[in-house]
Design an enzyme around this catalytic site. Sequence first.
Site, PDB file in Angstrom:
ATOM      1  N   HIS A 179       0.969  -1.139   0.209  1.00 40.85           N
ATOM      2  CA  HIS A 179       0.103   0.182  -0.027  1.00 40.85           C
ATOM      3  C   HIS A 179       0.920   1.133  -0.162  1.00 40.85           C
ATOM      4  O   HIS A 179       1.790   1.421   0.752  1.00 40.85           O
ATOM      5  CB  HIS A 179      -1.031  -0.049   1.251  1.00 40.85           C
ATOM      6  CG  HIS A 179      -2.104  -1.339   1.194  1.00 40.85           C
ATOM      7  ND1 HIS A 179      -2.326  -1.842   2.232  1.00 40.85           N
ATOM      8  CD2 HIS A 179      -2.606  -1.688   0.075  1.00 40.85           C
ATOM      9  CE1 HIS A 179      -3.506  -2.694   2.075  1.00 40.85           C
ATOM     10  NE2 HIS A 179      -3.551  -2.690   0.533  1.00 40.85           N
ATOM     11  N   ARG A 181       1.020   4.361   0.507  1.00 42.28           N
ATOM     12  CA  ARG A 181       1.114   5.502   1.803  1.00 42.28           C
ATOM     13  C   ARG A 181       1.883   4.940   2.744  1.00 42.28           C
ATOM     14  O   ARG A 181       2.415   5.661   3.916  1.00 42.28           O
ATOM     15  CB  ARG A 181      -0.169   5.971   1.903  1.00 42.28           C
ATOM     16  CG  ARG A 181      -1.109   5.174   2.686  1.00 42.28           C
ATOM     17  CD  ARG A 181      -2.451   5.709   3.097  1.00 42.28           C
ATOM     18  NE  ARG A 181      -3.142   4.601   3.315  1.00 42.28           N
ATOM     19  CZ  ARG A 181      -4.695   4.621   2.942  1.00 42.28           C
ATOM     20  NH1 ARG A 181      -4.967   5.735   2.200  1.00 42.28           N
ATOM     21  NH2 ARG A 181      -5.333   3.737   3.273  1.00 42.28           N
ATOM     22  N   ASN A 250      -3.773  -5.875  -1.936  1.00 39.36           N
ATOM     23  CA  ASN A 250      -3.828  -6.828  -0.782  1.00 39.36           C
ATOM     24  C   ASN A 250      -5.161  -7.391  -0.955  1.00 39.36           C
ATOM     25  O   ASN A 250      -5.534  -8.061   0.096  1.00 39.36           O
ATOM     26  CB  ASN A 250      -3.274  -6.420   0.338  1.00 39.36           C
ATOM     27  CG  ASN A 250      -2.841  -7.526   1.448  1.00 39.36           C
ATOM     28  OD1 ASN A 250      -2.262  -8.461   0.831  1.00 39.36           O
ATOM     29  ND2 ASN A 250      -3.142  -7.354   2.474  1.00 39.36           N
ATOM     30  N   HIS A 305       2.862  -4.145   6.577  1.00 39.45           N
ATOM     31  CA  HIS A 305       2.346  -2.860   6.449  1.00 39.45           C
ATOM     32  C   HIS A 305       2.354  -1.883   7.845  1.00 39.45           C
ATOM     33  O   HIS A 305       2.954  -2.091   8.744  1.00 39.45           O
ATOM     34  CB  HIS A 305       0.797  -3.427   6.187  1.00 39.45           C
ATOM     35  CG  HIS A 305       0.459  -4.190   5.145  1.00 39.45           C
ATOM     36  ND1 HIS A 305       0.039  -3.673   3.796  1.00 39.45           N
ATOM     37  CD2 HIS A 305       0.423  -5.503   4.816  1.00 39.45           C
ATOM     38  CE1 HIS A 305      -0.191  -4.712   2.920  1.00 39.45           C
ATOM     39  NE2 HIS A 305       0.066  -5.686   3.637  1.00 39.45           N
ATOM     40  N   GLU A 381       1.680  -5.185  10.907  1.00 38.58           N
ATOM     41  CA  GLU A 381       1.256  -3.502  10.897  1.00 38.58           C
ATOM     42  C   GLU A 381       2.267  -3.163  11.849  1.00 38.58           C
ATOM     43  O   GLU A 381       1.963  -3.176  13.110  1.00 38.58           O
ATOM     44  CB  GLU A 381      -0.127  -3.426  11.250  1.00 38.58           C
ATOM     45  CG  GLU A 381      -1.239  -4.051  10.582  1.00 38.58           C
ATOM     46  CD  GLU A 381      -1.778  -3.309   9.103  1.00 38.58           C
ATOM     47  OE1 GLU A 381      -1.089  -2.161   9.126  1.00 38.58           O
ATOM     48  OE2 GLU A 381      -2.382  -3.732   8.539  1.00 38.58           O
TER      49      GLU A 381
END
Length: 416
Positions: A179, A181, A250, A305, A381
Amino acid sequence: MQPLLVLATLLGSALAGTIPLQSANYHGYKVVRLSGEDTSKISHIVSQLGLETWKFPKSANANVDIVVPPKKIAEFEKMSHAAGLKKQIMHEDLGRSIASEMSFRPYSYGGANDTWFQSYHKYEDHLKFMKDFQSAHAENTEIVTSGKSHEGRDITGVHVWGSGGKGSKPAVVFHGTVHAREWITTMTVEYILNQLLEDKEAGAALLDKYDFYIFPITNPDGFVFSTDHDRMWRKNREQNEKGCYGTDLNRNWPYEWDGDGSTTDPCSETYRGPSPGSAPETKASTSFIKGLADGAGVKMFVDWHSYSQLFMTPYGYSCSARAPNDDVLQEMASSFADAVKAVHGTSFTTGPICSTIYQANGNSVDWVVDEIKGETAFAAELRDTGMHGFVLPPDQIIPSGEETWAGVKAMFSKLK
């Protein structure tokens, strides 16, 4: 992995992608964390005002991180106060926070020098970093590409091996910046790459058992768009129906693709694409990993992530299904979290993807475990839990790298 549950577009056509090169301006936007026992009150505010969420709760009293544009701040304040919700300001001015984060340091030749991990960098400098790193360690590294992006960029990584020789050991695959950002993942994955050869004893021990394939940026088009036009861009840059851009890479992997953890709306942040594995980036990654599986096999896959500080196991498509070796995966995840906390006190939560963060079908971790029978697979994460969210200050890059490397080493100690 963090989804934007978009109930209306933040910047009209800019965020939805109908004007491909319009630069988004976030000056004056606030990012606010709300919490309360009745999340339906929060949902009502988000829906009524057409706001964007960075993070939405799975349960009562969980936090909801909301982006509020200047023209809606007064009404947002009024409605949240009337609903009796707790409020915390994450970014007083999102545009100012982004501007501070985008103070890119010039890159100097020579790999991971003293300044590389002190700031974020542009795409071209990441390519130079990888090439310089490989040149500095030419005897046991090579540049690899899994394929090309929609806009024709190489999906570039570094293959690192140990005393057994190139390709002789089971593969470990790390993906960053799926992703666009989630910039902290780019830098943290590169920190791991660097430590594999800089942490002489621990790195050598790992490389004598496994071949590492490190891909800091698996969504190069989206990443370039996030640095040049819209810091909050998430998806790749394919043009879809309705003039919108991007597939959520994803949600596009060809396993349990058609489910509740994604959407068929081409303008949504969690758009899964027109068919399983349709995105060029997904095709490249699946083909590359299949090749490794057909060779010495895949020992581990980690999809990195941000944000929320989670280290998760399969599955994402189902909250009841568990991987055949779930007990081993949970032990490894706990070891990762314990080691991370011992470095800077950063707490990670562990558990299966679906029950820990949200349902996510068509994700890479589930595909690796069930389609190519990878032995272990995780979704991480990274920092933080929401004080900064996606716009994490550069001074947190090195601490994130340090604690993540400690977690990686601890996790491997549990792998037989």
